[in-house]
Design a protein around this motif. Structure first.
Motif, PDB file in Angstrom:
ATOM      1  N   ALA A 100      -3.435 -24.692 -31.025  1.00  0.00           N
ATOM      2  CA  ALA A 100      -3.398 -23.312 -31.498  1.00  0.00           C
ATOM      3  C   ALA A 100      -4.733 -22.866 -32.078  1.00  0.00           C
ATOM      4  CB  ALA A 100      -2.300 -23.157 -32.540  1.00  0.00           C
ATOM      5  N   THR A 101      -5.494 -23.816 -32.613  1.00  0.00           N
ATOM      6  CA  THR A 101      -6.767 -23.456 -33.239  1.00  0.00           C
ATOM      7  C   THR A 101      -7.699 -22.762 -32.259  1.00  0.00           C
ATOM      8  OG1 THR A 101      -6.529 -25.372 -34.649  1.00  0.00           O
ATOM      9  CG2 THR A 101      -8.691 -24.346 -34.576  1.00  0.00           C
ATOM     10  N   ILE A 102      -7.675 -23.190 -30.999  1.00  0.00           N
ATOM     11  CA  ILE A 102      -8.580 -22.587 -30.008  1.00  0.00           C
ATOM     12  C   ILE A 102      -8.300 -21.108 -29.877  1.00  0.00           C
ATOM     13  CG2 ILE A 102      -8.979 -22.478 -27.516  1.00  0.00           C
ATOM     14  CD1 ILE A 102      -9.900 -25.100 -27.664  1.00  0.00           C
ATOM     15  N   ALA A 103      -7.029 -20.749 -29.740  1.00  0.00           N
ATOM     16  CA  ALA A 103      -6.705 -19.339 -29.572  1.00  0.00           C
ATOM     17  C   ALA A 103      -6.844 -18.569 -30.884  1.00  0.00           C
ATOM     18  CB  ALA A 103      -5.280 -19.201 -29.033  1.00  0.00           C
ATOM     19  N   GLU A 104      -6.276 -19.101 -31.941  1.00  0.00           N
ATOM     20  CA  GLU A 104      -6.237 -18.342 -33.182  1.00  0.00           C
ATOM     21  C   GLU A 104      -7.626 -18.155 -33.784  1.00  0.00           C
ATOM     22  OE1 GLU A 104      -3.479 -20.635 -35.383  1.00  0.00           O
ATOM     23  OE2 GLU A 104      -1.740 -19.859 -34.290  1.00  0.00           O
ATOM     24  N   SER A 105      -8.502 -19.142 -33.621  1.00  0.00           N
ATOM     25  CA  SER A 105      -9.833 -19.015 -34.204  1.00  0.00           C
ATOM     26  C   SER A 105     -10.716 -18.070 -33.401  1.00  0.00           C
ATOM     27  CB  SER A 105     -10.504 -20.383 -34.295  1.00  0.00           C
ATOM     28  OG  SER A 105     -10.788 -20.891 -33.003  1.00  0.00           O
ATOM     29  N   SER A 106     -10.278 -17.694 -32.204  1.00  0.00           N
ATOM     30  CA  SER A 106     -11.115 -16.858 -31.354  1.00  0.00           C
ATOM     31  C   SER A 106     -11.341 -15.478 -31.945  1.00  0.00           C
ATOM     32  CB  SER A 106     -10.484 -16.719 -29.965  1.00  0.00           C
ATOM     33  OG  SER A 106     -10.426 -17.967 -29.345  1.00  0.00           O
ATOM     34  N   ILE A 107     -10.466 -15.055 -32.838  1.00  0.00           N
ATOM     35  CA  ILE A 107     -10.630 -13.716 -33.397  1.00  0.00           C
ATOM     36  C   ILE A 107     -11.177 -13.749 -34.826  1.00  0.00           C
ATOM     37  CG2 ILE A 107      -8.817 -12.741 -31.944  1.00  0.00           C
ATOM     38  CD1 ILE A 107      -6.924 -12.876 -34.324  1.00  0.00           C
ATOM     39  N   ILE A 108     -11.415 -14.947 -35.374  1.00  0.00           N
ATOM     40  CA  ILE A 108     -11.916 -15.018 -36.748  1.00  0.00           C
ATOM     41  C   ILE A 108     -13.174 -15.864 -36.839  1.00  0.00           C
ATOM     42  CG2 ILE A 108      -9.656 -14.627 -37.803  1.00  0.00           C
ATOM     43  CD1 ILE A 108      -9.418 -17.628 -38.246  1.00  0.00           C
ATOM     44  N   TRP A 109     -13.875 -16.042 -35.718  1.00  0.00           N
ATOM     45  CA  TRP A 109     -15.028 -16.935 -35.737  1.00  0.00           C
ATOM     46  C   TRP A 109     -16.088 -16.549 -36.764  1.00  0.00           C
ATOM     47  CZ3 TRP A 109     -20.005 -15.450 -34.722  1.00  0.00           C
ATOM     48  CH2 TRP A 109     -20.185 -14.227 -34.062  1.00  0.00           C
ATOM     49  N   PRO A 110     -16.352 -15.262 -37.057  1.00  0.00           N
ATOM     50  CA  PRO A 110     -17.407 -14.990 -38.037  1.00  0.00           C
ATOM     51  C   PRO A 110     -17.080 -15.578 -39.403  1.00  0.00           C
ATOM     52  CG  PRO A 110     -16.885 -13.028 -36.766  1.00  0.00           C
ATOM     53  CD  PRO A 110     -15.803 -14.020 -36.494  1.00  0.00           C
TER      54      PRO A 110
ATOM     55  N   GLN B 175      -5.542  -7.127 -26.190  1.00  0.00           N
ATOM     56  CA  GLN B 175      -6.209  -7.393 -24.925  1.00  0.00           C
ATOM     57  C   GLN B 175      -7.672  -7.756 -25.146  1.00  0.00           C
ATOM     58  OE1 GLN B 175      -4.148  -6.980 -22.094  1.00  0.00           O
ATOM     59  NE2 GLN B 175      -5.690  -8.185 -21.037  1.00  0.00           N
ATOM     60  N   GLY B 176      -8.331  -7.075 -26.070  1.00  0.00           N
ATOM     61  CA  GLY B 176      -9.735  -7.373 -26.343  1.00  0.00           C
ATOM     62  C   GLY B 176      -9.931  -8.766 -26.905  1.00  0.00           C
ATOM     63  N   GLU B 177      -9.035  -9.197 -27.777  1.00  0.00           N
ATOM     64  CA  GLU B 177      -9.138 -10.541 -28.337  1.00  0.00           C
ATOM     65  C   GLU B 177      -8.941 -11.602 -27.260  1.00  0.00           C
ATOM     66  OE1 GLU B 177      -7.502  -9.242 -32.760  1.00  0.00           O
ATOM     67  OE2 GLU B 177      -6.127 -10.062 -31.259  1.00  0.00           O
ATOM     68  N   LEU B 178      -7.976 -11.369 -26.373  1.00  0.00           N
ATOM     69  CA  LEU B 178      -7.749 -12.319 -25.280  1.00  0.00           C
ATOM     70  C   LEU B 178      -8.958 -12.382 -24.350  1.00  0.00           C
ATOM     71  CD1 LEU B 178      -4.059 -11.392 -24.449  1.00  0.00           C
ATOM     72  CD2 LEU B 178      -4.841 -13.589 -25.345  1.00  0.00           C
ATOM     73  N   GLU B 179      -9.565 -11.245 -24.099  1.00  0.00           N
ATOM     74  CA  GLU B 179     -10.730 -11.226 -23.210  1.00  0.00           C
ATOM     75  C   GLU B 179     -11.911 -11.951 -23.843  1.00  0.00           C
ATOM     76  OE1 GLU B 179     -11.404  -7.188 -22.034  1.00  0.00           O
ATOM     77  OE2 GLU B 179      -9.559  -7.104 -20.825  1.00  0.00           O
ATOM     78  N   THR B 180     -12.105 -11.792 -25.153  1.00  0.00           N
ATOM     79  CA  THR B 180     -13.175 -12.532 -25.825  1.00  0.00           C
ATOM     80  C   THR B 180     -12.935 -14.035 -25.729  1.00  0.00           C
ATOM     81  OG1 THR B 180     -13.613 -10.720 -27.369  1.00  0.00           O
ATOM     82  CG2 THR B 180     -14.340 -12.904 -28.033  1.00  0.00           C
ATOM     83  N   MET B 181     -11.692 -14.452 -25.969  1.00  0.00           N
ATOM     84  CA  MET B 181     -11.359 -15.868 -25.886  1.00  0.00           C
ATOM     85  C   MET B 181     -11.638 -16.396 -24.480  1.00  0.00           C
ATOM     86  SD  MET B 181      -7.710 -17.687 -26.765  1.00  0.00           S
ATOM     87  CE  MET B 181      -6.772 -16.605 -25.678  1.00  0.00           C
TER      88      MET B 181
ATOM     89  N   TYR C  81     -15.358 -16.646 -23.558  1.00  0.00           N
ATOM     90  CA  TYR C  81     -15.955 -17.855 -24.133  1.00  0.00           C
ATOM     91  C   TYR C  81     -15.556 -19.095 -23.326  1.00  0.00           C
ATOM     92  CZ  TYR C  81     -17.892 -20.942 -27.666  1.00  0.00           C
ATOM     93  OH  TYR C  81     -18.648 -21.880 -28.311  1.00  0.00           O
ATOM     94  N   ALA C  82     -14.278 -19.182 -22.917  1.00  0.00           N
ATOM     95  CA  ALA C  82     -13.830 -20.327 -22.113  1.00  0.00           C
ATOM     96  C   ALA C  82     -14.588 -20.407 -20.793  1.00  0.00           C
ATOM     97  CB  ALA C  82     -12.325 -20.219 -21.860  1.00  0.00           C
ATOM     98  N   ILE C  83     -14.804 -19.270 -20.152  1.00  0.00           N
ATOM     99  CA  ILE C  83     -15.528 -19.256 -18.876  1.00  0.00           C
ATOM    100  C   ILE C  83     -16.984 -19.652 -19.083  1.00  0.00           C
ATOM    101  CG2 ILE C  83     -16.353 -17.743 -17.020  1.00  0.00           C
ATOM    102  CD1 ILE C  83     -13.685 -16.153 -17.465  1.00  0.00           C
ATOM    103  N   ALA C  84     -17.598 -19.143 -20.151  1.00  0.00           N
ATOM    104  CA  ALA C  84     -18.984 -19.517 -20.437  1.00  0.00           C
ATOM    105  C   ALA C  84     -19.086 -21.016 -20.702  1.00  0.00           C
ATOM    106  CB  ALA C  84     -19.491 -18.730 -21.642  1.00  0.00           C
ATOM    107  N   ARG C  85     -18.130 -21.542 -21.433  1.00  0.00           N
ATOM    108  CA  ARG C  85     -18.208 -22.937 -21.862  1.00  0.00           C
ATOM    109  C   ARG C  85     -17.859 -23.907 -20.733  1.00  0.00           C
ATOM    110  NH1 ARG C  85     -18.625 -24.575 -27.298  1.00  0.00           N
ATOM    111  NH2 ARG C  85     -18.881 -26.820 -27.162  1.00  0.00           N
ATOM    112  N   TRP C  86     -16.861 -23.583 -19.928  1.00  0.00           N
ATOM    113  CA  TRP C  86     -16.321 -24.547 -18.971  1.00  0.00           C
ATOM    114  C   TRP C  86     -16.459 -24.124 -17.509  1.00  0.00           C
ATOM    115  CZ3 TRP C  86     -11.620 -23.979 -22.581  1.00  0.00           C
ATOM    116  CH2 TRP C  86     -11.843 -24.720 -23.742  1.00  0.00           C
ATOM    117  N   GLY C  87     -16.969 -22.939 -17.262  1.00  0.00           N
ATOM    118  CA  GLY C  87     -17.000 -22.431 -15.895  1.00  0.00           C
ATOM    119  C   GLY C  87     -17.853 -23.243 -14.943  1.00  0.00           C
TER     120      GLY C  87
ATOM    121  N   LEU D 114      -5.470  -9.549 -17.806  1.00  0.00           N
ATOM    122  CA  LEU D 114      -6.317 -10.689 -18.148  1.00  0.00           C
ATOM    123  C   LEU D 114      -6.791 -11.402 -16.884  1.00  0.00           C
ATOM    124  CD1 LEU D 114      -7.415 -12.117 -20.626  1.00  0.00           C
ATOM    125  CD2 LEU D 114      -5.338 -13.519 -20.672  1.00  0.00           C
ATOM    126  N   GLY D 115      -5.924 -11.525 -15.882  1.00  0.00           N
ATOM    127  CA  GLY D 115      -6.339 -12.104 -14.605  1.00  0.00           C
ATOM    128  C   GLY D 115      -7.464 -11.323 -13.974  1.00  0.00           C
ATOM    129  N   ARG D 116      -7.372  -9.998 -14.023  1.00  0.00           N
ATOM    130  CA  ARG D 116      -8.449  -9.169 -13.463  1.00  0.00           C
ATOM    131  C   ARG D 116      -9.752  -9.390 -14.222  1.00  0.00           C
ATOM    132  NH1 ARG D 116      -3.877  -5.696 -12.854  1.00  0.00           N
ATOM    133  NH2 ARG D 116      -4.175  -4.687 -14.875  1.00  0.00           N
TER     134      ARG D 116
END
Length: 563
Positions: free
Chosen positions: A216-226, A268-274, A277-283, A310-312
């Motif tokens: 859960a930390t991966i998803a939940e921390s995606s919107i509070i990283w600062p 939707q914006g929070e999911l897209e940011t998450m 980041y996943a695509i940048a990190r693991w793509g 999100l798929g789009r």
């Protein structure tokens, strides 16, 4: 330790850069990399291989509580390719850019160069990569781990077009503390995750199917990283190790980020940011995207719309444009909302853990236009609700004989990794055995036999022949190549003396039985003769269990055995 390629600096000066550290990590290497302080703007000449993940690491002391967490870097290839890859913040003053060159030759990279007053230490970076031929240690490195759809639209392929056989094991709660990297809850043996990888690699699996359901930390921390600062990236860094280890063992990682109702917790914006980041990190690794598990559970319109959007987003953000899909609710209950989406490169079905998907439904999938591959992504996990290896084989071979591009196996006690006899979570699906016992259930070994059976028959050239040996749902299921080769799966309840139609008129065929329980062949004595209409009476099975029978006009080299 990962192998580090040498980087030869060619020096010039630009006042915007504080300092830079660059390391190139080969062969799906993990997050560790050698440090080498370099002067201020350093165009680098670095070496790697086609399809391998190359990592550039930079350092900048900017305040990342207010700084964007992405850095676009452009790569220009020898064949005119142009890819823009997001570099990403990795805590403290560290940035990384991961890239997998799709062709050999000289590549050049550059980061944006704004007006001087807007520059940071990451502006105006330039350099080049000297990329050699692919490595040969695994099929992923030889052929490239960014999936493609085959030219006929019915199969999956590696990056270079070589056919890819999807054979997955399902670990929905991985990565998490339930699937540790460095320890085991088993009475003995290597660390748990390593044991999973080594076992499934030896059995012939090609995919690890994961969902971060325990992370859960991966998803939940995606919107509070600062607010978290560098602590935010730690679970992502840990996940790097899971993905790179899987790739090193020759397994592609098919990942969702959570299941169904988790989407409700984020905008939707929070999911897209998450996901960005996943695509940048693991793509750059050998991965593909399942978006989210059971996206259309209960066919909730708001949640489904969010998942499709999100798929789009993922499709247009992924610089490598790999083939991707989404994991659905059970076939009999879902409304197949994603099937009309242009970003859906291949269909994943969930046959579920009860009755089998009707053969007619599979036939409709295979004949859909435009054609799209499909894989059976969740059906009859072994041990769930008492399902046996025989139940697993029925689901797997029916799907494959109906034209599937692959199959995802699952074991009850491992899809959710049961840690002991006292762990009763998901007990409603039946008593769970500990994960190390679930890992050893016989159905997984039989799935390895399945893969080797089809690959020994030039499987990618075979096409489904619905109704060729009967129209009932328990009739033998047939694949064929023209009228020269037929592959018949005999289910246990029907098919004695069935007639196979569509053979060569008056044709004569060699026959071979394949035992899916032990992975061995036995030749049929004599030749089989079709009549003038191309009809042929199939022989009686060796036993009353399920069998496969291959007919071929030229004969086969059936001495090939499993491993």
């Amino acid at each position: 330790m990962p192998k580090i390629a040498k980087a030869t600096p060619r020096l010039s000066y630009s006042p915007g850069i504080l300092f830079a550290v660059v390391a190139i990590v080969l062969a799906w290497a993990g997050p560790a990399a050698a440090n080498a302080a370099l002067p201020e703007s350093v165009p680098l000449v670095v070496q790697g291989a086609q399809w391998q993940t190359l990592e550039l690491r930079f350092q900048d002391k900017a305040d990342y509580r207010t700084h964007p967490i992405f850095l676009p870097v452009s790569f220009h290839g020898p064949l005119g390719e142009h890819l823009t890859v997001d570099g990403f913040w990795d805590g403290d003053d560290t940035w990384r850019v991961r890239f997998a060159p799709p062709s050999a030759g000289e590549w050049r990279y550059e980061s944006p160069c704004p007006e001087a007053e807007f520059r940071t230490g990451l502006s105006c970076l330039t350099g080049k990569l000297e990329v050699g031929a692919p490595a040969s240690t695994t099929a992923l490195l030889r052929n490239g781990g960014h999936l493609r759809v085959s030219t006929d639209g019915h199969r999956l392929a590696y990056s270079n077009g070589t056919p890819f056989f999807w054979l997955a094991d399902t670990w929905w709660f991985c990565p998490s503390e339930l699937c540790p990297l460095d320890k085991t809850t088993a009475p003995s043996g290597p660390p748990m995750y390593l044991r999973l990888l080594e076992t499934r690699r030896a059995q012939g699996f090609t995919v690890a199917q994961i969902a971060f359901s325990g992370s859960a930390t991966i998803a939940e921390s995606s919107i509070i990283w600062p607010r978290l600062g560098s602590a935010w990236v730690r679970p992502w860094q840990e996940a790097d190790r899971y993905i790179t280890l899987a790739n090193e063992h020759g397994l592609l990682v098919a990942m969702a980020l959570g299941f169904h109702k988790r989407l409700d917790r984020f905008s939707q914006g929070e999911l897209e940011t998450m996901w960005r980041y996943a695509i940048a990190r693991w793509g750059a690794y050998a991965v593909t995207w399942l978006v989210v598990g059971e996206y259309n559970l209960d066919n909730n319109p708001a949640r489904t719309a969010k998942a499709l959007a999100l798929g789009r987003f993922i499709k247009r953000t992924d610089p490598f444009h790999r083939a991707m899909t989404i994991h659905p609710w059970t076939f009999a209950q879902e409304s197949h909302q994603a099937w009309g989406e242009p970003w859906l490169d291949f269909i994943m079905t969930q046959g579920g853990h009860g009755p089998l998907i009707p053969l007619a439904a599979y036939a409709a999938l295979d004949t859909a236009r435009p054609p799209r591959p499909f894989v059976e992504g969740e059906a009859r996990y072994e041990g769930i609700q008492g399902k046996s290896a025989r139940d697993v084989r029925a689901a797997a071979y029916r799907a494959m004989q109906s034209g599937a591009a692959g199959y995802s196996y699952g074991a009850h006690g491992l899809w959710y990794p049961t840690q002991s006899g006292d762990d009763h979570r998901f007990y409603e699906y039946g008593p769970s055995r500990p994960w190390w016992e679930a890992l050893a259930m016989p159905g997984s070994e039989e799935m390895g036999f399945l893969r080797h059976f089809y690959e020994s028959l030039d499987w990618s050239s075979l096409e489904p022949r619905p109704g060729a040996a009967g129209t009932s749902d328990d009739a033998p299921v047939v694949l064929a190549r023209s009228n020269q080769r037929f592959v018949v799966y005999f289910q246990t309840t029907h098919g004695e003396n069935a007639t196979l139609r569509g053979c060569l008129p008056d044709g004569r065929y060699h026959g071979y039985w394949f035992d899916p329980r032990i992975g061995t062949w036995r030749p049929y004595r004599g030749l089989l003769q079709a009549d003038a209409t191309g009809a042929l009476v199939l022989p009686k099975r060796p036993t009353t269990d399920d069998w496969l029978f291959v007919l071929d006009t030229e004969g086969l080299a059936v001495h090939v055995q499993h491993r």
